[in-house]
Structure formats: C-alpha cells, structure tokens
Design an enzyme around this catalytic site. Structure first.
Site, short mmCIF file in Angstrom:
data_model
loop_
_atom_site.label_atom_id
_atom_site.label_comp_id
_atom_site.label_asym_id
_atom_site.label_seq_id
_atom_site.Cartn_x
_atom_site.Cartn_y
_atom_site.Cartn_z
N PRO A 1 0.84 -1.20 0.00
CA PRO A 1 0.00 0.00 0.00
C PRO A 1 0.87 1.25 0.00
O PRO A 1 1.78 1.40 0.82
CB PRO A 1 -0.81 -0.13 1.30
CG PRO A 1 -0.02 -1.07 2.15
CD PRO A 1 0.71 -1.99 1.24
N CYS B 1 0.26 5.51 -0.44
CA CYS B 1 -0.72 6.58 -0.58
C CYS B 1 -0.50 7.35 -1.88
O CYS B 1 0.63 7.75 -2.19
CB CYS B 1 -0.64 7.54 0.60
SG CYS B 1 -1.25 6.84 2.13
N GLN C 1 -5.83 -2.00 2.64
CA GLN C 1 -5.30 -1.65 3.96
C GLN C 1 -6.26 -0.67 4.64
O GLN C 1 -6.54 0.40 4.11
CB GLN C 1 -3.92 -1.00 3.82
CG GLN C 1 -3.27 -0.69 5.16
CD GLN C 1 -2.00 0.13 4.99
OE1 GLN C 1 -2.06 1.32 4.69
NE2 GLN C 1 -0.85 -0.50 5.18
N HIS D 1 -3.53 -1.50 9.34
CA HIS D 1 -2.32 -0.67 9.41
C HIS D 1 -2.02 -0.34 10.87
O HIS D 1 -2.71 0.46 11.49
CB HIS D 1 -2.54 0.61 8.61
CG HIS D 1 -1.28 1.31 8.20
ND1 HIS D 1 -0.05 0.99 8.71
CD2 HIS D 1 -1.08 2.34 7.33
CE1 HIS D 1 0.87 1.78 8.16
NE2 HIS D 1 0.27 2.60 7.33
N HIS E 1 3.95 2.96 11.15
CA HIS E 1 4.25 4.28 10.60
C HIS E 1 3.66 5.45 11.38
O HIS E 1 3.44 6.53 10.84
CB HIS E 1 3.83 4.35 9.14
CG HIS E 1 4.52 3.35 8.28
ND1 HIS E 1 4.09 3.00 7.03
CD2 HIS E 1 5.63 2.60 8.51
CE1 HIS E 1 4.89 2.08 6.52
NE2 HIS E 1 5.84 1.81 7.42
N TYR F 1 0.65 5.85 12.75
CA TYR F 1 -0.78 6.11 12.70
C TYR F 1 -1.42 5.53 13.96
O TYR F 1 -0.74 5.02 14.84
CB TYR F 1 -1.37 5.58 11.40
CG TYR F 1 -0.69 6.22 10.20
CD1 TYR F 1 -0.66 7.61 10.08
CD2 TYR F 1 -0.03 5.47 9.24
CE1 TYR F 1 0.00 8.22 9.01
CE2 TYR F 1 0.62 6.08 8.17
CZ TYR F 1 0.63 7.45 8.07
OH TYR F 1 1.29 8.06 7.03
N LEU G 1 13.29 -0.44 -0.12
CA LEU G 1 14.37 -0.32 -1.11
C LEU G 1 14.80 -1.68 -1.64
O LEU G 1 15.99 -1.97 -1.78
CB LEU G 1 15.55 0.45 -0.52
CG LEU G 1 15.29 1.92 -0.16
CD1 LEU G 1 16.56 2.59 0.32
CD2 LEU G 1 14.68 2.69 -1.32
N GLY H 1 7.80 -1.38 -3.88
CA GLY H 1 7.03 -0.16 -3.73
C GLY H 1 7.38 0.90 -4.76
O GLY H 1 6.79 0.96 -5.83
#
Length: 375
Positions: A36, A38, A114, A192, A195, A197, A316, A338
């Site tokens: 996922p 954004c 998600q 989720h 990160h 949240y 990465l 990603g």
C-alpha cells in the site's frame, strides 16, 4: 493457516520468487507484492476512488504482481492521512471500488485493502502539494486530530486524547469498513498498525502515555490493536486472509523495538492474523534511520524466525536477484516492491525474465505476449 508458512502448509521445499503462495484459502500466483502506497489523488476529498485509481491498480495487476494492496483506506473521515485520501466509511465509497476490484481480479492478481486510522498524523498535507509537512488547518479542509495521548508528532497539531467510548467507536468503524471490503470483493484485509498512525501510536511507549486499560504495559498498549483484529476477523470469511502491517522499531531509545514486535506478532497469531507485513519507523519524529537497500529485511527475517509466522519484506528492494535472494534465504515469504513499481508497473514481468522463469510461466496478459521480454 495462521502461524504456518506456505511451504509448511503445502509440504513444498521450493521458495522461488515466482512460486505460488497460499494464505488460508487465497492462492497468489507469485511472491511479488505491491505494498500500500498513498496516492493522495482524491481531488474531490470525498474518499471515493477515481479513474486514476483504476489505472494505477489495474496496470500493476497486469504487470504481474501476485498481490496488490490498495493504499491506506480510512475507516472514518477524520482518520484520513490527508484530505485527498481514500475511505471505506460509507457505501458510496464501497460502490466506487467495485470496478477497480473487478479489474484487478480479472488479471489474475489478488487484491487486498489496507484499513487505517491516521490518529495524530491525520489531516496532513499531501507530499508535493506546495506545502511542507504539517497539519492542514480547518480553513483549508483540515480537521482536529486525535490520539492515545495529547502528544504531538513533531510540529504537527496537538492531538486530543481519545476517551474510552471513542476508542470503542473506532473499533466499530474498523469492523464496518471490513464488512464493506468483504462485500466489494477484496480478497485480503490488512490492518495498518505501523508508521505512526493510530494503532501504532497506541503501541508505542513514547507516544502512549495513558494510565487506563489502554496504556502502560505492553499488554495494555496492544489492547486496541487486538480489539480491532478481533472485530475485523469476526466479519471476514474463514478462508480470507488477514494481515497486519507493523513498524518493527521506531528507531528511538526507550521506544518500540523488535522484541515488542515479536511479542505482538505472537499475540496476533492467536487472534487469527495470517501474516505480518514488516516495515519500520514513522512513529516518532527526529530519529536517524540507516536507509539503504534492504535495510528493513533483517527485521522481517528475525520476526519470521522468532514467531514462525509468514512475513513480507519491504524497503528499497529494487533488483530481481535481490528480491529472489530474500525469498530463497528464508528472510521473508513475499517481497514488496514499492517505489520501483511506481517507476515500472511491469516490474514482475521483467524480473521473471531476468531470473530465467520460462516464458509460459510468466503472468503475461495474452494480448501482451507479442511484446514479451526476450534475450
């Protein structure tokens, strides 16, 4: 098959990047996932996906990904990361997803979503919108933010501490969003809890300063996440997988660490979670993160080894041989491509060719076979 790797479930020994993967009743054609990410592309600010989202997700599905996970999708209007985020808090949003879900699944890819509440990092400016990072004010379409405690993220707005009844209401909103996700045809749900949240804010001792049943001990701090997992799992079909994304560490002294993640993952396994999506960071501000290719893979390997749960690795991972080694060496059960997927929607097709996968085993769409990669 919660708590068991796909090979244990099927009695297989092969772990190639392009070997199928099974979670519960869902078979994925390979182990290359799009995580996922954004898009901040809901210009109408109504939480409904648009033709852009159709193009974005269906093109990656045509590109050969085994699993595509839709970006952070808010369970309440004030749970959006930005005003331009997607949502599943009403039926209009659910119905706007239908053609996208049908389009992705029609390619042979699996499609997950998600679910998220952004907590104190909600109402944020989208990147590359002409503003720096920070909270969108009310006169520009923003809203007041909430969190486990009145502790701000960097220069973002000070959140209001949630009451216990409000916490219970958020659990209900996750449940309702999950019902819509099942109804519209998503094949996997991810919660989720990473990160920085809301759910990861409750987990982290540097953010959660509560003294009630949702704060203090690790058991108390993970209470909200477990309540959300139970609520979501309770409305999902038995053969539909449930995954959780975590930040393995917040990279801060005295903060959330990998042993906390191991303990939480073990708890999640007992609540019907099938896989841990292992990321890191984003919880507290001002930390130093040693970003380099594959920098988060050691966390996925460690959590997989300590818990026996299937995991994904992200961060990465850009090269086909790099991704293949992660799978072959047992450091993860799937890899997530990603930002490289934003540059190249057909990354899996190219990777399969470079790794020597027979052409008839590469998931080309039939009309694209004339343009298949060749030596």
């Amino acid at each position: 098959m919660s708590g068991m790797t796909p090979e244990q479930e099927q009695g297989q020994t092969s772990r190639g990047l392009f070997e199928p993967m099974v979670l519960r009743g869902l078979r994925m054609r390979n182990r290359v996932w799009m995580p996922p990410m954004c898009m901040y592309a809901v210009d109408a600010r109504d939480g409904k996906p648009t033709p852009f989202h159709y193009q974005h997700y269906v093109s990656r599905a045509m590109g050969g990904f085994g699993m595509v996970i839709a970006e952070s999708t808010a369970v309440t209007p004030d749970g959006r990361i930005s005003p331009e985020d997607l949502g599943l808090w009403n039926d209009d949003q659910m119905n706007a997803w239908r053609w996208i879900v049908d389009g992705v699944r029609g390619t042979g890819a699996a499609f997950g979503v998600q679910l998220n509440h952004a907590g104190r990092k909600a109402s944020s400016y989208a990147p590359d919108c002409g503003h720096g990072p920070g909270t969108v004010p009310g006169d520009d379409g923003g809203w007041p933010v909430v969190g486990p405690s009145a502790v701000a993220f960097g220069d973002y707005a000070l959140p209001r501490e949630l009451g216990v009844d409000e916490i219970h209401g958020i659990v209900d909103r996750f449940r309702e969003a999950a019902v819509r996700a099942v109804s519209v045809g998503f094949q996997m749900i991810q919660i989720h809890a990473a990160h920085g949240y809301l759910l990861s804010e409750f987990l982290d001792p540097l953010v959660n300063q509560r003294t009630d049943e949702y704060g203090g001990s690790l058991a108390n701090r993970m209470r909200l996440l477990l309540e959300v997992v139970d609520a979501v799992r309770g409305v999902m079909p038995e053969d539909m997988p449930l995954t959780v994304r975590i930040s393995a560490t917040d990279w801060a002294k005295h903060g959330w660490g990998v042993e906390d993640s191991v303990n939480t993952a073990n708890e999640l396994r007992g609540h019907g979670v099938d896989l841990i999506d292992v990321s890191s960071g984003g919880i507290v501000d001002g930390v130093s993160i040693p970003v380099e290719p594959g920098y988060q893979v050691p966390f996925s390997r460690y959590i997989r080894h300590r818990t026996g749960m299937p995991v994904t690795a992200v961060g990465l991972i850009t090269k086909p041989k790099q991704a293949e080694r992660i799978i072959d060496e047992g450091r993860a059960d799937a890899v997530e491509i990603g930002r490289a997927a934003l540059r190249d929607p057909y990354w899996p097709l190219r990777a399969a060719h470079k790794l020597g996968v027979p052409r008839d085993s590469i998931p080309y769409q039939r009309p694209y076979l004339r343009g298949a990669w060749r030596d």
